[in-house]
Design an enzyme around this catalytic site. Structure first.
Site, PDB file in Angstrom:
ATOM      1  N   THR A 238       5.040   1.949   4.898  1.00 16.63           N
ATOM      2  CA  THR A 238       5.158   1.195   3.790  1.00 16.63           C
ATOM      3  C   THR A 238       5.929   2.433   2.637  1.00 16.63           C
ATOM      4  O   THR A 238       6.019   3.412   2.740  1.00 16.63           O
ATOM      5  CB  THR A 238       3.911   1.173   3.170  1.00 16.63           C
ATOM      6  OG1 THR A 238       3.943   0.338   2.083  1.00 16.63           O
ATOM      7  CG2 THR A 238       3.192   2.412   2.617  1.00 16.63           C
TER       8      THR A 238
ATOM      9  N   ALA B 149       4.321   1.880  -3.551  1.00 15.77           N
ATOM     10  CA  ALA B 149       3.580   3.075  -3.984  1.00 15.77           C
ATOM     11  C   ALA B 149       1.941   2.896  -4.193  1.00 15.77           C
ATOM     12  O   ALA B 149       1.206   3.907  -3.852  1.00 15.77           O
ATOM     13  CB  ALA B 149       4.022   3.482  -5.333  1.00 15.77           C
TER      14      ALA B 149
ATOM     15  N   LYS C 114      -0.018   0.956  -2.512  1.00 14.35           N
ATOM     16  CA  LYS C 114      -0.714   1.011  -1.011  1.00 14.35           C
ATOM     17  C   LYS C 114      -0.576   2.253  -0.467  1.00 14.35           C
ATOM     18  O   LYS C 114      -1.758   2.996  -0.005  1.00 14.35           O
ATOM     19  CB  LYS C 114       0.124   0.141  -0.133  1.00 14.35           C
ATOM     20  CG  LYS C 114      -0.735  -0.706   0.581  1.00 14.35           C
ATOM     21  CD  LYS C 114       0.092  -1.354   1.579  1.00 14.35           C
ATOM     22  CE  LYS C 114       0.045  -2.910   1.731  1.00 14.35           C
ATOM     23  NZ  LYS C 114       0.509  -3.580   2.851  1.00 14.35           N
TER      24      LYS C 114
ATOM     25  N   ASP D   2      -1.551  -4.791   8.069  1.00 13.25           N
ATOM     26  CA  ASP D   2      -1.002  -5.976   7.536  1.00 13.25           C
ATOM     27  C   ASP D   2      -2.345  -6.753   7.087  1.00 13.25           C
ATOM     28  O   ASP D   2      -3.525  -6.540   7.553  1.00 13.25           O
ATOM     29  CB  ASP D   2      -0.233  -7.018   8.549  1.00 13.25           C
ATOM     30  CG  ASP D   2       0.220  -8.150   7.839  1.00 13.25           C
ATOM     31  OD1 ASP D   2       0.881  -7.881   6.606  1.00 13.25           O
ATOM     32  OD2 ASP D   2       0.480  -9.104   8.382  1.00 13.25           O
TER      33      ASP D   2
ATOM     34  N   ASP E 284      -6.269  -8.315  -6.755  1.00 14.61           N
ATOM     35  CA  ASP E 284      -7.505  -7.787  -7.015  1.00 14.61           C
ATOM     36  C   ASP E 284      -8.113  -8.057  -8.312  1.00 14.61           C
ATOM     37  O   ASP E 284      -9.283  -8.109  -8.481  1.00 14.61           O
ATOM     38  CB  ASP E 284      -7.007  -5.988  -7.209  1.00 14.61           C
ATOM     39  CG  ASP E 284      -6.992  -5.092  -6.015  1.00 14.61           C
ATOM     40  OD1 ASP E 284      -7.243  -6.013  -4.919  1.00 14.61           O
ATOM     41  OD2 ASP E 284      -6.716  -3.954  -6.223  1.00 14.61           O
TER      42      ASP E 284
ATOM     43  N   HIS F  55     -11.409  -3.401   2.413  1.00 18.90           N
ATOM     44  CA  HIS F  55     -10.855  -3.953   3.797  1.00 18.90           C
ATOM     45  C   HIS F  55      -9.891  -2.787   4.484  1.00 18.90           C
ATOM     46  O   HIS F  55     -10.263  -2.507   5.422  1.00 18.90           O
ATOM     47  CB  HIS F  55     -10.283  -5.116   3.635  1.00 18.90           C
ATOM     48  CG  HIS F  55      -9.096  -5.330   2.773  1.00 18.90           C
ATOM     49  ND1 HIS F  55      -9.308  -4.908   1.544  1.00 18.90           N
ATOM     50  CD2 HIS F  55      -7.892  -5.450   3.065  1.00 18.90           C
ATOM     51  CE1 HIS F  55      -8.288  -5.003   0.923  1.00 18.90           C
ATOM     52  NE2 HIS F  55      -7.199  -5.480   1.695  1.00 18.90           N
TER      53      HIS F  55
END
Length: 193
Positions: A7, A10, A12, A68, A152, A177
């Site tokens: 990725t 930023a 994540k 994912d 969120d 998660h």
């Protein structure tokens, strides 16, 4: 141990760094010199996660993991699911959330949802493993909060009265998660080193 996380997002990257702490030296795509997009051409989280990890592994031959993740809303038959990032047609979080909220308009009883993450890890020898993390909850009646990213502001995790975006990153990162899937990855790595 150095592992590339597929990725350049930023938010994540920061979330995963906070979750992993110092146990793994995390490399982003830019750290390894990759520019451009990684294909995501499948209709399941599992297949897209695997595709992204394989794509980077085949180019760089380094340990890699990809994730994912998607929001799955019961009343919408699991949508947005694999199309979470582009649900309203583009990577516009507000438009995506607005679409979910408008599709749930009038739904007061069934607002159940879950965030699901699938992580694919490929080691130096090319062996593949997948790990899943799920957090159950419900869709809020409206957007609320400024923390986090993506959906969120409309997701209230089970056992809480606030959205992910109203919770601190410390709280979110203990129940998310992605955290749950990452914990499984870390346990796997510890068992193999």
């Amino acid at each position: 141990m150095k592992i590339c996380f597929t990725t350049n997002n930023a938010h994540k990257l920061q979330e995963v760094k906070e979750i992993l702490g110092d146990s793994i030296e995390l490399l982003s795509l830019s750290d390894i010199g990759f520019e451009g997009d990684i294909p995501e051409t499948h209709e399941t989280l599992e297949e897209n996660s695997l595709e992204k990890a394989q794509y980077i592994f085949q180019k760089y031959r380094i340990p890699v993991f990809s994730d994912d993740s998607g929001l799955e809303v019961v009343a919408l038959n699991g949508k947005p699911g694999v199309h979470t990032a582009h649900y309203a047609g583009s990577r516009d979080a507000v438009a995506n959330m607005s679409k979910v909220l408008s599709e749930l308009e009038g739904q007061t009883n069934n607002r159940e949802a879950r965030f699901r993450a699938v992580i694919t890890y490929i080691d130096l020898e090319g062996k593949e493993q997948q790990f899943e993390g799920i957090v159950d909850g419900q869709i809020a009646p409206e957007m609320s909060g400024a923390e986090g990213f993506g959906y969120d502001p409309i997701f209230i995790p089970l056992g809480y009265e606030k959205t992910f975006a109203e919770l601190s990153s410390e709280v979110k990162n203990t129940i998310s998660h992605r955290k749950r899937a990452l914990e499984k990855l870390v346990q796997f790595l510890k068992s193999t080193t």
